[in-house]
Design a protein around this motif. Structure first.
Motif, PDB file in Angstrom:
ATOM      1  N   MET A  76       0.138  -6.271  -4.175  1.00  0.00           N
ATOM      2  CA  MET A  76       1.103  -5.481  -4.918  1.00  0.00           C
ATOM      3  C   MET A  76       2.275  -5.115  -4.033  1.00  0.00           C
ATOM      4  N   ALA A  77       3.472  -5.142  -4.624  1.00  0.00           N
ATOM      5  CA  ALA A  77       4.668  -4.627  -3.957  1.00  0.00           C
ATOM      6  C   ALA A  77       4.811  -3.156  -4.307  1.00  0.00           C
ATOM      7  N   CYS A  78       4.893  -2.299  -3.302  1.00  0.00           N
ATOM      8  CA  CYS A  78       4.897  -0.852  -3.508  1.00  0.00           C
ATOM      9  C   CYS A  78       6.334  -0.347  -3.675  1.00  0.00           C
ATOM     10  N   VAL A  79       6.912  -0.633  -4.845  1.00  0.00           N
ATOM     11  CA  VAL A  79       8.273  -0.173  -5.123  1.00  0.00           C
ATOM     12  C   VAL A  79       8.265   1.339  -5.296  1.00  0.00           C
ATOM     13  N   ALA A  80       9.420   1.949  -5.049  1.00  0.00           N
ATOM     14  CA  ALA A  80       9.479   3.408  -5.070  1.00  0.00           C
ATOM     15  C   ALA A  80      10.898   3.879  -5.339  1.00  0.00           C
ATOM     16  N   GLN A  81      10.985   5.105  -5.824  1.00  0.00           N
ATOM     17  CA  GLN A  81      12.251   5.810  -5.919  1.00  0.00           C
ATOM     18  C   GLN A  81      12.283   6.882  -4.838  1.00  0.00           C
ATOM     19  N   ALA A  82      13.485   7.313  -4.482  1.00  0.00           N
ATOM     20  CA  ALA A  82      13.611   8.397  -3.516  1.00  0.00           C
ATOM     21  C   ALA A  82      12.815   9.605  -4.018  1.00  0.00           C
ATOM     22  N   GLY A  83      11.997  10.170  -3.135  1.00  0.00           N
ATOM     23  CA  GLY A  83      11.142  11.296  -3.509  1.00  0.00           C
ATOM     24  C   GLY A  83       9.711  10.907  -3.802  1.00  0.00           C
ATOM     25  N   ASP A  84       9.436   9.605  -3.907  1.00  0.00           N
ATOM     26  CA  ASP A  84       8.066   9.140  -4.128  1.00  0.00           C
ATOM     27  C   ASP A  84       7.293   9.140  -2.811  1.00  0.00           C
ATOM     28  N   VAL A  85       5.982   9.277  -2.941  1.00  0.00           N
ATOM     29  CA  VAL A  85       5.076   9.122  -1.803  1.00  0.00           C
ATOM     30  C   VAL A  85       4.035   8.062  -2.148  1.00  0.00           C
ATOM     31  N   TRP A  86       3.838   7.128  -1.233  1.00  0.00           N
ATOM     32  CA  TRP A  86       2.722   6.193  -1.302  1.00  0.00           C
ATOM     33  C   TRP A  86       1.714   6.586  -0.237  1.00  0.00           C
ATOM     34  N   ALA A  87       0.444   6.606  -0.607  1.00  0.00           N
ATOM     35  CA  ALA A  87      -0.643   6.863   0.331  1.00  0.00           C
ATOM     36  C   ALA A  87      -1.434   5.582   0.520  1.00  0.00           C
ATOM     37  N   TYR A  88      -1.808   5.316   1.766  1.00  0.00           N
ATOM     38  CA  TYR A  88      -2.544   4.107   2.095  1.00  0.00           C
ATOM     39  C   TYR A  88      -3.736   4.441   2.977  1.00  0.00           C
ATOM     40  N   ALA A  89      -4.834   3.716   2.790  1.00  0.00           N
ATOM     41  CA  ALA A  89      -5.856   3.684   3.823  1.00  0.00           C
ATOM     42  C   ALA A  89      -5.214   3.004   5.025  1.00  0.00           C
ATOM     43  N   THR A  90      -5.199   3.661   6.164  1.00  0.00           N
ATOM     44  CA  THR A  90      -4.440   3.161   7.315  1.00  0.00           C
ATOM     45  C   THR A  90      -4.755   1.713   7.672  1.00  0.00           C
ATOM     46  N   PRO A  91      -6.006   1.232   7.558  1.00  0.00           N
ATOM     47  CA  PRO A  91      -6.261  -0.156   7.958  1.00  0.00           C
ATOM     48  C   PRO A  91      -5.905  -1.207   6.897  1.00  0.00           C
ATOM     49  N   ILE A  92      -5.291  -0.847   5.780  1.00  0.00           N
ATOM     50  CA  ILE A  92      -5.014  -1.843   4.753  1.00  0.00           C
ATOM     51  C   ILE A  92      -4.081  -2.924   5.308  1.00  0.00           C
ATOM     52  N   VAL A  93      -4.355  -4.175   4.977  1.00  0.00           N
ATOM     53  CA  VAL A  93      -3.509  -5.288   5.399  1.00  0.00           C
ATOM     54  C   VAL A  93      -2.209  -5.245   4.593  1.00  0.00           C
ATOM     55  N   HIS A  94      -1.089  -5.343   5.302  1.00  0.00           N
ATOM     56  CA  HIS A  94       0.198  -5.186   4.639  1.00  0.00           C
ATOM     57  C   HIS A  94       1.266  -6.010   5.344  1.00  0.00           C
TER      58      HIS A  94
END
Length: 218
Positions: A169-187
């Protein structure tokens, strides 16, 4: 709906839209400096990061009980600084000084800061939050993630294969959004095809105190 921690454990990422107000984002934009390199490190105690944590800490705590900030980096992608990072897994932490401990290594120094690869269990308990200070649409290099790739250590030359076999998935965002990730996720992060300013503050959180005389650089 499942608790955020359970959802993050299953998928490896979660999206919180419009967490920060327009006024808060404007204030953060004005207080951050233009990054002189792809990633500009900030102390977690700096005013810039402290202000951002007013937005981010509750989300981090919902994803990881006892989470506290241990590393903050501003990524400032512009038309003149438009880099590409291939599929990979974050594997190191920043510490105050080198202490030889079983299970910790290899060691490296990046921009004068000591880093080490810890036991995977430490990485697995971490969560990474990315607060978007600018819009980040499909053409402006959103982070791409491979779902479910965070459950085990991935060798550097194996990340592309793991990603190819995973839902992405592409993690598109608008200003003010927060994405949270499990730190070891492949990206990965592509070059922008329609580049404009794309500032993202990334903060790593951990519930752990390091043992044996090691301490987070923070």
């Amino acid at each position: 709906m499942a608790p955020p921690a359970a959802m993050l454990a299953a998928r490896g990422c979660l999206h919180w839209p419009q967490v920060a107000s327009a006024a808060a984002i404007a204030a953060l934009r004005s207080s951050c400096t233009t990054a002189s390199k792809p990633g500009q490190r900030y102390a977690c105690s700096s005013a810039f990061v402290t202000d951002a944590l007013h937005v981010m800490q509750d989300i981090a705590s919902a994803c990881c009980e006892g989470a506290r900030p241990v590393r903050a980096v501003l990524f400032d992608k512009t038309p003149g600084s438009n880099w590409f990072v291939p599929w990979h897994q974050d594997r190191t932490i920043a510490v105050q000084q080198r202490v030889e401990l079983e299970g910790f290594g290899p060691w490296s120094v990046k921009d004068g800061m000591t880093h080490v690869e810890p036991p995977f269990a430490i990485m697995a308990r971490m969560v990474t939050l990315r607060l978007h200070l600018d819009d980040c649409g499909p053409g402006n290099a959103p982070l791409h993630v491979a779902f479910g790739s965070h459950h085990s250590r991935v060798a550097a030359d194996d990340a592309g294969r793991i990603a190819a076999g995973s839902e992405q998935m592409a993690c598109v965002a608008q200003a003010g959004d927060v994405w949270a990730y499990a730190t070891p996720i492949v990206h990965r992060s592509d070059r922008a095809v329609a580049p404009s300013r794309r500032r993202v503050l990334q903060v790593d959180f951990s519930p752990d105190q390091l043992a044996g005389g090691l301490a987070w650089l923070a």
